[in-house]
Design an enzyme around this catalytic site. Structure first.
Site, PDB file in Angstrom:
ATOM      1  N   ARG A  88      -1.536   4.389  11.889  1.00 43.16           N
ATOM      2  CA  ARG A  88      -1.652   3.045  11.262  1.00 43.16           C
ATOM      3  C   ARG A  88      -1.240   1.928  12.357  1.00 43.16           C
ATOM      4  O   ARG A  88      -0.203   1.914  12.741  1.00 43.16           O
ATOM      5  CB  ARG A  88      -0.292   3.314  10.094  1.00 43.16           C
ATOM      6  CG  ARG A  88       0.037   2.106   9.447  1.00 43.16           C
ATOM      7  CD  ARG A  88       1.118   2.193   8.638  1.00 43.16           C
ATOM      8  NE  ARG A  88       1.392   1.077   7.671  1.00 43.16           N
ATOM      9  CZ  ARG A  88       2.435   0.393   7.849  1.00 43.16           C
ATOM     10  NH1 ARG A  88       3.468   0.616   8.714  1.00 43.16           N
ATOM     11  NH2 ARG A  88       2.559  -0.762   7.323  1.00 43.16           N
ATOM     12  N   HIS A 132       0.469  -7.823   8.950  1.00 42.74           N
ATOM     13  CA  HIS A 132       1.850  -7.342   9.285  1.00 42.74           C
ATOM     14  C   HIS A 132       2.666  -8.716  10.284  1.00 42.74           C
ATOM     15  O   HIS A 132       2.959  -8.658  11.281  1.00 42.74           O
ATOM     16  CB  HIS A 132       1.721  -6.172  10.298  1.00 42.74           C
ATOM     17  CG  HIS A 132       2.998  -5.194  10.353  1.00 42.74           C
ATOM     18  ND1 HIS A 132       3.267  -3.932  10.232  1.00 42.74           N
ATOM     19  CD2 HIS A 132       4.493  -5.705  10.552  1.00 42.74           C
ATOM     20  CE1 HIS A 132       4.329  -3.528  10.378  1.00 42.74           C
ATOM     21  NE2 HIS A 132       5.258  -4.718  10.466  1.00 42.74           N
ATOM     22  N   GLU A 177       5.104  -4.920   3.837  1.00 42.78           N
ATOM     23  CA  GLU A 177       6.352  -5.429   3.580  1.00 42.78           C
ATOM     24  C   GLU A 177       6.388  -6.955   3.139  1.00 42.78           C
ATOM     25  O   GLU A 177       6.954  -7.732   3.859  1.00 42.78           O
ATOM     26  CB  GLU A 177       7.345  -5.083   4.666  1.00 42.78           C
ATOM     27  CG  GLU A 177       7.645  -3.746   4.972  1.00 42.78           C
ATOM     28  CD  GLU A 177       8.749  -3.390   5.928  1.00 42.78           C
ATOM     29  OE1 GLU A 177       9.342  -4.387   6.313  1.00 42.78           O
ATOM     30  OE2 GLU A 177       9.201  -2.223   6.118  1.00 42.78           O
ATOM     31  N   ASN A 304       7.904   2.126   2.816  1.00 41.54           N
ATOM     32  CA  ASN A 304       8.686   2.096   4.163  1.00 41.54           C
ATOM     33  C   ASN A 304       9.878   2.457   3.789  1.00 41.54           C
ATOM     34  O   ASN A 304      10.672   1.483   2.994  1.00 41.54           O
ATOM     35  CB  ASN A 304       8.560   0.819   4.943  1.00 41.54           C
ATOM     36  CG  ASN A 304       7.046   0.540   5.376  1.00 41.54           C
ATOM     37  OD1 ASN A 304       6.320   1.505   5.476  1.00 41.54           O
ATOM     38  ND2 ASN A 304       6.910  -0.699   5.983  1.00 41.54           N
ATOM     39  N   TYR A 306      14.284   3.257   5.322  1.00 38.51           N
ATOM     40  CA  TYR A 306      15.076   3.498   6.511  1.00 38.51           C
ATOM     41  C   TYR A 306      16.386   3.933   6.121  1.00 38.51           C
ATOM     42  O   TYR A 306      17.202   4.810   6.961  1.00 38.51           O
ATOM     43  CB  TYR A 306      15.215   2.117   7.600  1.00 38.51           C
ATOM     44  CG  TYR A 306      13.755   1.888   8.156  1.00 38.51           C
ATOM     45  CD1 TYR A 306      13.624   2.829   9.336  1.00 38.51           C
ATOM     46  CD2 TYR A 306      12.652   1.173   7.698  1.00 38.51           C
ATOM     47  CE1 TYR A 306      12.449   2.279   9.907  1.00 38.51           C
ATOM     48  CE2 TYR A 306      11.490   1.066   8.215  1.00 38.51           C
ATOM     49  CZ  TYR A 306      11.491   1.610   9.617  1.00 38.51           C
ATOM     50  OH  TYR A 306      10.041   1.529  10.219  1.00 38.51           O
ATOM     51  N   GLU A 381       6.167   4.049   7.102  1.00 35.54           N
ATOM     52  CA  GLU A 381       7.129   3.983   7.990  1.00 35.54           C
ATOM     53  C   GLU A 381       8.610   4.671   7.682  1.00 35.54           C
ATOM     54  O   GLU A 381       9.248   4.737   6.518  1.00 35.54           O
ATOM     55  CB  GLU A 381       7.812   2.394   8.152  1.00 35.54           C
ATOM     56  CG  GLU A 381       6.564   1.604   8.843  1.00 35.54           C
ATOM     57  CD  GLU A 381       7.065   0.070   8.932  1.00 35.54           C
ATOM     58  OE1 GLU A 381       8.279  -0.257   9.078  1.00 35.54           O
ATOM     59  OE2 GLU A 381       5.986  -0.687   8.868  1.00 35.54           O
TER      60      GLU A 381
HETATM   61  C1  FCB Z   1      10.006  -2.835   9.183  1.00 36.58           C
HETATM   62  C2  FCB Z   1       8.824  -3.456   9.802  1.00 36.58           C
HETATM   63  C3  FCB Z   1       8.471  -2.893  11.374  1.00 36.58           C
HETATM   64  C4  FCB Z   1       9.643  -2.375  11.849  1.00 36.58           C
HETATM   65  C5  FCB Z   1      10.794  -1.538  11.498  1.00 36.58           C
HETATM   66  C6  FCB Z   1      11.921  -1.204  11.930  1.00 36.58           C
HETATM   67  O1  FCB Z   1      10.745  -3.511   8.231  1.00 36.58           O
HETATM   68  O2  FCB Z   1       7.824  -3.132   8.935  1.00 36.58           O
HETATM   69  O3  FCB Z   1       7.796  -3.630  11.882  1.00 36.58           O
HETATM   70  O4  FCB Z   1      10.044  -3.616  12.607  1.00 36.58           O
HETATM   71  O5  FCB Z   1      11.077  -2.249  10.174  1.00 36.58           O
END
Ligand code: FCB
Length: 492
Positions: A88, A132, A177, A304, A306, A381
């Site tokens: 990607r 992006h 995002e 995405n 985290y 992500e």
């Molecule tokens: C996301 C972004 C990516 C990267 C990660 C850690 O928000 O899409 O570009 O910075 O976080």
């Protein structure tokens, strides 16, 4: 993650993903390419922003980054050596249209064409993102995403790219995002273009939504290989705390998630979002017919993920906590939510300060699946930054990033659980293939499964890269040897 029992349950070593489940890696143009003046590339808002004193840590810029632009063949070989099924990447709009309008810059198209051919030649599926975050500066000079014309220009860009590459890209993602582009870019100002105007942020969000719809229409008209269409959102995984938790979650969900999923997937902005933000904007920038344009049928939603957020309404006593995981700016990225607080959460944390909670990913995927049952999902992500160290042993230099391996192992286990519980998950892309330019935090945060030495630009696969390569080869979560157990504990 405190006892050995739940450690074992969290790590589904040996669990196998379904046939066809895609294991890939993700990057983004400005974060890795460098070569900002090569072959007619125009200036983007991230060039301007990163070159503005005080905007990025240590004044870091993407001028060189990983120099991927000049090292693309070697990076392709690296991907192949890691057995990746899919890659990607994002396309830099200013390489294709240096000022955001007008005829294509052929050299820019040629770069991505070579990249795509190189992927296909190595059996790697190309997954392309159109945006992006590197908007051509010339469009910003006319208002950027606060200007409706930018969405129309994006449609033209999508058509150009679709005509050139639309015989080979397997999955198109319009936006990455858009929440960050709109709200970190226009409300808190910690991302380009660095504005702190909440009404501009909501306007930008709408024009990004519109851009998505217009781009899908254009792509559909010109592609020739029956690809899939998608958009990637950083859906915030919100958990409420105490009696006001539910109200806080509702409001942040509106301005953090449903501002996109509403129009994109349900066909309208949610009534409570319009109500909550009525003192900021009257939403008159939404024109008749926009809802239909934005509400396109898509084939997959990119998610995405985290970490999670723990929220409640601030009681007005003491200092309001703002641990939302985003770089703190002069203003809030949450229009209308100045009375809401984000509570610090128990560790362990990554070096971004983000709490590690794989169950958040499982819960999020199941919630999205429940809301949009027929829609296939991709984790586009997921990954972690840690303070890596290079050691030199018999086999040469190495990065024993046991904490990153553990993060990936536990999150992939959560993905597997979500699939078993019914979520329609089609693939997982680790962020990131390479250490890279982490926006306002510059080169200080390393997310790669491959280390990049920023002096020599040499690539060094970390232990996580080897682990990931085995995952990709077998589609089963690899076990790790007992001496590679993670070092993090609850207090970290
Ligand atoms: C996301 C972004 C990516 C990267 C990660 C850690 O928000 O899409 O570009 O910075 O976080």
């Amino acid at each position: 993650m405190s006892t050995s029992t739940d450690r074992a349950a969290d790590r589904g070593d040996g669990l196998r993903f379904p046939d066809g489940f895609v294991i890939g890696s993700a990057t983004a143009s400005y974060q890795i390419e460098g070569a900002v003046e090569a072959d007619g590339r125009g200036t983007s808002i991230w060039d301007t922003f990163s070159h503005t004193p005080g905007k990025t840590l240590d004044g870091d810029t993407g001028d060189v980054a990983d120099d991927h632009y000049h090292r693309v063949e070697a990076d392709l070989d690296l991907m192949q050596s890691l057995n990746l099924h899919a890659y990607r990447f994002s396309i830099a709009w200013p390489r294709i249209q240096p000022t955001g309008r007008g005829p294509a810059n052929q050299a820019g198209l040629d770069f991505y064409s070579r990249l795509i051919d190189g992927l296909i030649a190595r059996g790697i599926t190309p997954v392309a993102t159109l945006y992006h975050w590197d908007l051509p500066q010339a469009l910003q000079d006319e208002g950027g995403w606060t200007n409706r014309e930018t969405a129309l220009a994006f449609a033209e860009y999508a058509r150009i790219v679709g005509q050139a590459l639309g015989d080979r890209v397997a999955i198109w993602t319009t936006l990455n995002e858009p929440w960050c582009a709109a709200f970190l870019g226009h409300a808190s100002g910690v991302h380009a273009p660095g504005l702190t105007d909440p009404s501009a942020a909501l306007q930008a969000a709408h024009h990004l939504n519109l851009a998505h719809g217009l781009a899908i229409e254009q792509l559909r008209a010109v592609v020739t290989n029956d690809p899939q269409f998608s958009v990637t959102l950083n859906l915030h995984m919100l958990r409420g705390s105490g009696p006001t938790g539910e109200e806080a979650v509702r409001r942040l969900d509106a301005v953090g998630n449903r501002v996109f999923t509403g129009p994109l997937l349900h066909g309208a902005y949610p009534a409570d979002l319009l109500r909550d933000t009525a003192s900021i904007t009257d939403w008159s920038f939404v024109q008749e017919g926009d809802a239909e344009i934005i509400h396109q049928k898509i084939d997959a939603l990119g998610v995405n993920y985290y970490s999670t957020s723990l929220v409640r309404v601030w009681d007005g006593r003491g200092e309001r906590q703002r641990a939302d995981g985003h770089v703190a700016g002069d203003a809030s990225p949450w229009p209308g939510d100045d009375d809401i607080e984000f509570l610090p959460q128990p560790g362990p944390h990554t070096s971004m300060g983000w709490n590690i909670d794989p169950s958040g990913l499982e819960d999020l995927l199941l919630a999205v699946h429940a809301e949009f049952p027929g829609l296939p999902l991709l984790v586009t992500e997921n990954g972690a930054a840690f303070e890596d160290t290079v050691t030199t042993g018999e086999g040469g230099p190495a990065v024993h990033d046991a904490d990153r391996v553990d993060y990936l192992r536990r999150h992939l286990t959560a993905v597997h659980r979500a699939i078993e519980r019914g979520a329609d998950l089609r693939g997982y892309f680790v962020w990131s293939l390479l250490d890279n330019f982490e926006w306002a935090l510059g080169y200080s945060k390393r997310f790669g499964i491959v280390r990049v030495d920023y002096d020599t630009l040499e690539r060094l696969p970390k232990d996580s890269a080897r682990w990931y390569a085995e995952l990709a080869a077998t589609r089963a979560i690899p076990a790790v040897s007992p001496d590679a157990e993670p070092s993090l504990s609850v207090g970290d």
